[in-house]
Design a protein around this motif. Structure first.
Motif, mmCIF file in Angstrom:
data_model
loop_
_atom_site.group_PDB
_atom_site.id
_atom_site.type_symbol
_atom_site.label_atom_id
_atom_site.label_comp_id
_atom_site.label_asym_id
_atom_site.label_seq_id
_atom_site.Cartn_x
_atom_site.Cartn_y
_atom_site.Cartn_z
ATOM 1 N N ALA A 39 8.418 3.143 -1.707
ATOM 2 C CA ALA A 39 7.514 3.767 -2.675
ATOM 3 C C ALA A 39 6.220 2.976 -2.747
ATOM 4 N N ARG A 40 5.248 3.561 -3.451
ATOM 5 C CA ARG A 40 3.997 2.836 -3.696
ATOM 6 C C ARG A 40 3.475 3.192 -5.075
ATOM 7 N N ALA A 41 2.866 2.196 -5.701
ATOM 8 C CA ALA A 41 2.194 2.423 -6.980
ATOM 9 C C ALA A 41 0.804 2.958 -6.659
ATOM 10 N N TYR A 42 0.396 4.002 -7.344
ATOM 11 C CA TYR A 42 -0.890 4.621 -7.009
ATOM 12 C C TYR A 42 -1.885 4.671 -8.168
ATOM 13 N N THR A 43 -1.493 4.200 -9.358
ATOM 14 C CA THR A 43 -2.450 4.118 -10.459
ATOM 15 C C THR A 43 -2.410 2.714 -11.042
ATOM 16 N N ASP A 44 -3.464 2.340 -11.729
ATOM 17 C CA ASP A 44 -3.502 1.035 -12.390
ATOM 18 C C ASP A 44 -2.424 0.921 -13.462
ATOM 19 N N ALA A 45 -1.995 2.056 -14.027
ATOM 20 C CA ALA A 45 -0.971 2.062 -15.067
ATOM 21 C C ALA A 45 0.433 1.843 -14.512
ATOM 22 N N GLY A 46 0.594 1.960 -13.197
ATOM 23 C CA GLY A 46 1.900 1.710 -12.594
ATOM 24 C C GLY A 46 2.698 2.937 -12.218
ATOM 25 N N ASP A 47 2.049 4.095 -12.155
ATOM 26 C CA ASP A 47 2.751 5.284 -11.677
ATOM 27 C C ASP A 47 3.083 5.087 -10.203
ATOM 28 N N ILE A 48 4.278 5.559 -9.810
ATOM 29 C CA ILE A 48 4.678 5.398 -8.414
ATOM 30 C C ILE A 48 5.014 6.740 -7.796
ATOM 31 N N GLU A 49 4.958 6.772 -6.462
ATOM 32 C CA GLU A 49 5.430 7.926 -5.708
ATOM 33 C C GLU A 49 6.338 7.404 -4.605
ATOM 34 N N MET A 50 7.436 8.120 -4.401
ATOM 35 C CA MET A 50 8.367 7.746 -3.348
ATOM 36 C C MET A 50 7.761 8.122 -2.001
ATOM 37 N N LEU A 51 8.005 7.319 -0.996
ATOM 38 C CA LEU A 51 7.570 7.647 0.349
ATOM 39 C C LEU A 51 8.472 8.744 0.911
ATOM 40 N N GLU A 52 7.956 9.535 1.815
ATOM 41 C CA GLU A 52 8.702 10.670 2.335
ATOM 42 C C GLU A 52 10.049 10.230 2.912
ATOM 43 N N GLY A 53 11.106 10.901 2.437
ATOM 44 C CA GLY A 53 12.446 10.620 2.926
ATOM 45 C C GLY A 53 13.090 9.364 2.359
ATOM 46 N N ASN A 109 4.965 -5.637 -3.799
ATOM 47 C CA ASN A 109 3.846 -6.422 -3.292
ATOM 48 C C ASN A 109 2.612 -6.106 -4.138
ATOM 49 N N ASN A 110 2.110 -7.116 -4.860
ATOM 50 C CA ASN A 110 0.957 -6.914 -5.752
ATOM 51 C C ASN A 110 -0.316 -6.556 -5.003
ATOM 52 N N SER A 111 -0.422 -6.934 -3.732
ATOM 53 C CA SER A 111 -1.620 -6.653 -2.957
ATOM 54 C C SER A 111 -1.596 -5.243 -2.361
ATOM 55 N N THR A 112 -0.523 -4.898 -1.658
ATOM 56 C CA THR A 112 -0.441 -3.585 -1.016
ATOM 57 C C THR A 112 0.057 -2.502 -1.970
ATOM 58 N N ARG A 113 0.708 -2.924 -3.080
ATOM 59 C CA ARG A 113 1.293 -2.050 -4.087
ATOM 60 C C ARG A 113 2.459 -1.237 -3.534
ATOM 61 N N ILE A 114 3.091 -1.764 -2.478
ATOM 62 C CA ILE A 114 4.260 -1.131 -1.864
ATOM 63 C C ILE A 114 5.535 -1.718 -2.466
ATOM 64 N N ILE A 115 6.502 -0.853 -2.756
ATOM 65 C CA ILE A 115 7.833 -1.258 -3.195
ATOM 66 C C ILE A 115 8.758 -1.121 -1.995
ATOM 67 N N SER A 116 9.532 -2.176 -1.736
ATOM 68 C CA SER A 116 10.489 -2.152 -0.633
ATOM 69 C C SER A 116 11.878 -2.474 -1.155
ATOM 70 N N SER A 117 12.876 -1.992 -0.429
ATOM 71 C CA SER A 117 14.277 -2.222 -0.755
ATOM 72 C C SER A 117 14.892 -3.038 0.377
#
Length: 178
Positions: A159-173, A141-149
């Motif tokens: 997961a979510r993208a947290y930098t403008d460059a596109g770095d992501i972090e996985m959500l807990e679990g 989602n380009n607005s929330t920057r959330i990745i869903s499966s």
């Protein structure tokens, strides 16, 4: 190419199977990508996937790419809302940093459809066929920057993208695979 589907999840599941069954779409490091547009037809209250583009190749460093269509020609539907692109990955279940970067976002990332008043977010879908034959669908989602499966017919945030460059972090679990 495909539709109508009553939900985006139904469309994504069917699109995953269709797109990853194209020649070379699941050939690992030797494969290549296919791209399409996913959209909503107001008069049908339904979701669709456009015809596929296989225009692309392999860039420096071995990254696969395809060109997402820039326009839609659907003569059966006059009032459509283009929600974003869709593409296959021949060997990786992860979005690339380029896909996640704010430079790659479709603008506006959130908008109102003037004919219905409905608020939409632009999204990028990605599909992968596992060696086991299971098809994996992901959405960014380009607005929330959330990745869903897509899991059991529902989008599950992973997961979510947290930098403008596109770095992501996985959500807990969470992880790319269930």
């Amino acid at each position: 190419m495909m539709g109508p589907f009553k939900t985006e999840e139904e469309m994504a599941g069917a699109a995953c199977e269709r797109m990853t069954s194209q020649p070379g779409a699941s050939n690992g490091a030797y494969g290549f990508e296919y791209c399409a547009l996913h959209y909503y037809a107001v008069e049908d209250d339904a979701f669709f996937l456009s015809y596929l583009s296989d225009v692309g190749g392999t860039s420096a460093g071995g990254a696969k790419y395809c060109e997402i269509p820039r326009a839609l020609l659907d003569v059966e539907h006059k009032d459509v809302v283009i929600l974003g692109g869709a593409h296959t990955h021949p060997h990786s279940p992860r979005f690339s940093k380029k896909d996640m970067s704010t430079r790659a976002h479709w603008l506006p990332v959130r908008f109102v459809d003037p004919s219905t008043g409905r608020i939409w977010d632009r999204q990028l879908m990605m599909f992968l066929k596992e060696k086991t034959g299971e098809c994996r669908a992901y959405i960014y989602n380009n607005s929330t920057r959330i990745i869903s499966s897509l899991r059991d017919g529902k989008w599950v945030p992973i997961a979510r993208a947290y930098t403008d460059a596109g770095d992501i972090e996985m959500l807990e679990g969470r992880d790319w695979l269930p």
